[in-house]
Enzyme design. Structure first.
Site, mmCIF file in Angstrom:
data_model
loop_
_atom_site.group_PDB
_atom_site.id
_atom_site.type_symbol
_atom_site.label_atom_id
_atom_site.label_comp_id
_atom_site.label_asym_id
_atom_site.label_seq_id
_atom_site.Cartn_x
_atom_site.Cartn_y
_atom_site.Cartn_z
ATOM 1 N N HIS A 218 0.885 -0.998 -0.076
ATOM 2 C CA HIS A 218 -0.032 0.012 -0.143
ATOM 3 C C HIS A 218 1.005 1.407 -0.084
ATOM 4 O O HIS A 218 1.751 1.415 0.697
ATOM 5 C CB HIS A 218 -0.974 -0.056 1.203
ATOM 6 C CG HIS A 218 -1.769 1.123 1.189
ATOM 7 N ND1 HIS A 218 -2.863 1.534 0.599
ATOM 8 C CD2 HIS A 218 -1.660 2.529 1.989
ATOM 9 C CE1 HIS A 218 -3.400 2.719 0.713
ATOM 10 N NE2 HIS A 218 -2.536 3.205 1.754
ATOM 11 N N SER B 240 -7.573 4.224 9.691
ATOM 12 C CA SER B 240 -8.515 4.189 8.484
ATOM 13 C C SER B 240 -7.671 3.542 7.389
ATOM 14 O O SER B 240 -8.263 2.565 6.874
ATOM 15 C CB SER B 240 -8.689 5.798 7.952
ATOM 16 O OG SER B 240 -8.731 5.851 6.710
ATOM 17 N N ARG C 247 -14.816 12.988 8.475
ATOM 18 C CA ARG C 247 -13.578 13.633 8.995
ATOM 19 C C ARG C 247 -13.351 15.027 7.987
ATOM 20 O O ARG C 247 -12.715 15.726 8.290
ATOM 21 C CB ARG C 247 -12.294 12.622 8.914
ATOM 22 C CG ARG C 247 -12.808 11.824 10.281
ATOM 23 C CD ARG C 247 -11.670 10.652 10.468
ATOM 24 N NE ARG C 247 -10.455 11.047 10.131
ATOM 25 C CZ ARG C 247 -9.631 10.284 9.490
ATOM 26 N NH1 ARG C 247 -10.075 9.127 8.887
ATOM 27 N NH2 ARG C 247 -8.513 10.695 9.374
ATOM 28 N N LYS D 41 -8.822 -0.872 5.992
ATOM 29 C CA LYS D 41 -9.002 -1.355 4.698
ATOM 30 C C LYS D 41 -8.014 -2.462 4.351
ATOM 31 O O LYS D 41 -8.458 -3.278 3.606
ATOM 32 C CB LYS D 41 -8.969 0.052 3.750
ATOM 33 C CG LYS D 41 -9.970 0.751 3.803
ATOM 34 C CD LYS D 41 -9.936 2.031 2.754
ATOM 35 C CE LYS D 41 -8.952 3.519 3.866
ATOM 36 N NZ LYS D 41 -9.198 4.577 3.656
ATOM 37 N N ASP E 159 -15.141 3.067 7.618
ATOM 38 C CA ASP E 159 -14.072 3.868 7.242
ATOM 39 C C ASP E 159 -14.630 4.962 6.168
ATOM 40 O O ASP E 159 -14.124 6.019 6.202
ATOM 41 C CB ASP E 159 -12.908 3.200 6.929
ATOM 42 C CG ASP E 159 -11.602 4.295 6.531
ATOM 43 O OD1 ASP E 159 -11.453 5.035 7.190
ATOM 44 O OD2 ASP E 159 -11.356 4.218 5.095
HETATM 45 N N1 URA Z 1 -6.140 8.114 3.730
HETATM 46 C C1 URA Z 1 -6.906 7.279 4.317
HETATM 47 O O1 URA Z 1 -7.311 6.273 3.776
HETATM 48 N N2 URA Z 1 -7.490 7.768 5.458
HETATM 49 C C2 URA Z 1 -6.977 8.827 5.959
HETATM 50 O O2 URA Z 1 -7.532 9.054 7.295
HETATM 51 C C3 URA Z 1 -6.096 9.820 5.583
HETATM 52 C C4 URA Z 1 -5.641 9.183 4.376
#
Ligand code: URA
Length: 434
Positions: free
Chosen positions: A82, A183, A168, A187, A161
């Site tokens: 990632h 977050s 957010r 994922k 999320d």
């Molecule tokens: N990328 C994400 O997936 N989540 C965040 O909180 C910030 C950047």
């Protein structure tokens, strides 16, 4: 349990219990907790922080809020990578076949991009006919047969999320380390891989502008992944200028192919070798970095990494001949040089601005519904530290519209600044955490 009490507890500096976090996340996902209460909670977290355990509980609650991709039908260790994202980040397109050619299983679920250029899926669609709309059965069989597949996001991974991040984003509560780490990791954990290698970017074109924050985030995410039983590694890499030379979908694919042919830009090659070595070690195919690096060099030198990309493209319906003849990839109708109006050493390139140039040309999405022009973008010829003479080409611009070309060109020239004195290049890989 009442959300009101949990907000009050967090507001007063208390620590939320695992069952309280589970309640908050499941009820919010189900629509039983309104956005205004969750906004208040996020602001309380922003000011009072979360303990390590709270952050881990939040991550697990969000990871389990929707589907969990089950990769158990794939033999061997499944490794995912990632990146926190940046300009010219075409890493997966070169790295995934390199690592798969070394015997590591790559089973990735990817989304489309929103921003400067497309995401990995958009870029892969530069191969005519390529599809990520494959069934789970096709996906699993393909990984078992050729070691690599990338599937579109058909499952609902970490819906909590998705909802929370959108909230957010509009309540000024994105930039909290626990919330960012949970977050991203929720994922990744829902995506099912046994091992995860993270590329945390730092610099003007990165989400984490400052190096210290990038290291803190990397450490936090490694800890969360290990807590969930996954094998983890992270690197922190530079994004103070675009990665490699190409920015734009098909142009980036072309650069990834050049890299698989052993002719990639030095920063991009260094990134692929560093991440690749960690993925191979995490996948149990090598004992140390030296051994893994030698394996990566071999698969590039003997063409098996390039052939792996071709097999992957073909298995998902794409025109694999374009892997060997890149003139078959989408090409723009207008190709022009952007010449320098100044002389000196390149001191700085405002990374985000180069991304915006690609977006202006049509290479990225402003909204989810926007159509992407795969052919357009820029290929830089000068990066930080290079000497540039007046009238020398800074970049080649690929466009399909004269108006957009003019706008992008003007913006591009403003993104470069020069110095009379030689400029030192900063280290590209800032650190590796395992
Ligand atoms: N990328 C994400 O997936 N989540 C965040 O909180 C910030 C950047």
């Amino acid at each position: 349990m009442r959300m009101y009490d949990l907000i009050m507890k967090k507001r007063n500096g208390g620590v939320l219990e695992g069952d309280e976090i589970d309640y908050m996340i499941s009820e919010y996902t189900a629509g039983n907790i309104p956005d205004y209460q969750m906004s208040a909670m996020m602001m309380a977290v922003y000011f009072n922080g979360m303990t390590e355990k709270e952050t881990a509980d939040l991550t697990m609650a969000m990871a389990h809020s929707g589907d969990m991709l089950d990769l158990s039908a794939i033999e061997g260790v499944k490794v995912d990578k990632h990146s926190t994202g940046g300009v010219g980040d075409k890493t997966s397109i070169a790295l995934a076949p390199m690592v798969a050619a070394c015997g590591v299983k790559i089973a990735k679920m990817s989304g489309r991009g929103l921003g400067h250029t497309g995401g990995t899926i958009d870029k892969l669609e530069s191969f005519s006919g390529f599809s990520t709309g494959i069934t789970s059965e096709h996906f699993i069989n393909q990984v078992n047969e050729i070691g690599i597949s990338i599937m579109g996001q058909t499952l609902d991974l970490a819906p909590a999320d998705k909802k929370l991040y959108a909230l957010r984003d509009v309540t000024a509560t994105v930039d909290n380390m626990s919330l960012i780490a949970s977050s991203i990791m929720s994922k990744k954990l829902a995506s099912g891989a046994d091992a995860i290698v993270l590329d945390v970017k730092t610099g003007s074109g990165a989400f984490m502008k400052n190096e210290e924050d990038a290291f803190t985030l990397a450490k936090e995410m490694v800890k969360l992944g290990k807590h969930a039983g996954r094998n983890m590694a992270a690197i922190v890499s530079d994004m103070d200028q675009p990665l490699g030379f190409a920015v734009g979908n098909a142009l980036e694919v072309k650069e990834a192919i050049e890299t698989l042919r052993g002719k990639g830009p030095s920063d991009f090659v260094e990134l692929c070798m560093t991440l690749g070595a960690q993925m191979i070690i995490a996948g149990g195919m090598a004992k140390n970095v030296e051994q893994a690096t030698a394996m990566l060099r071999d698969v590039i030198a003997d063409g098996t990494a390039l052939d792996k990309l071709a097999a992957f493209v073909e298995a998902q319906g794409g025109d694999a001949t374009a892997v060997y003849d890149t003139s078959l990839l989408p090409e723009a109708s207008i190709i022009e040089e952007i010449v320098s109006e100044k002389e000196g050493y390149v001191e700085k390139i405002i990374c985000d601005e180069i991304g915006i140039c690609s977006l202006i040309l049509g290479g990225g999405r402003e909204t989810k519904e926007s159509e992407i022009d795969l052919a357009v973008g820029l290929v830089l010829h000068k990066k930080v530290g290079d000497y540039v003479k007046m009238g020398e080409s800074l970049a080649t611009i690929h466009a399909n519209d004269l108006n957009k070309l003019a706008q992008a060109k003007e913006r591009f020239l403003k993104a470069y600044s020069f110095s009379d004195k030689p400029v030192e290049r900063s280290e590209f890989i800032k650190g590796i955490l395992v």
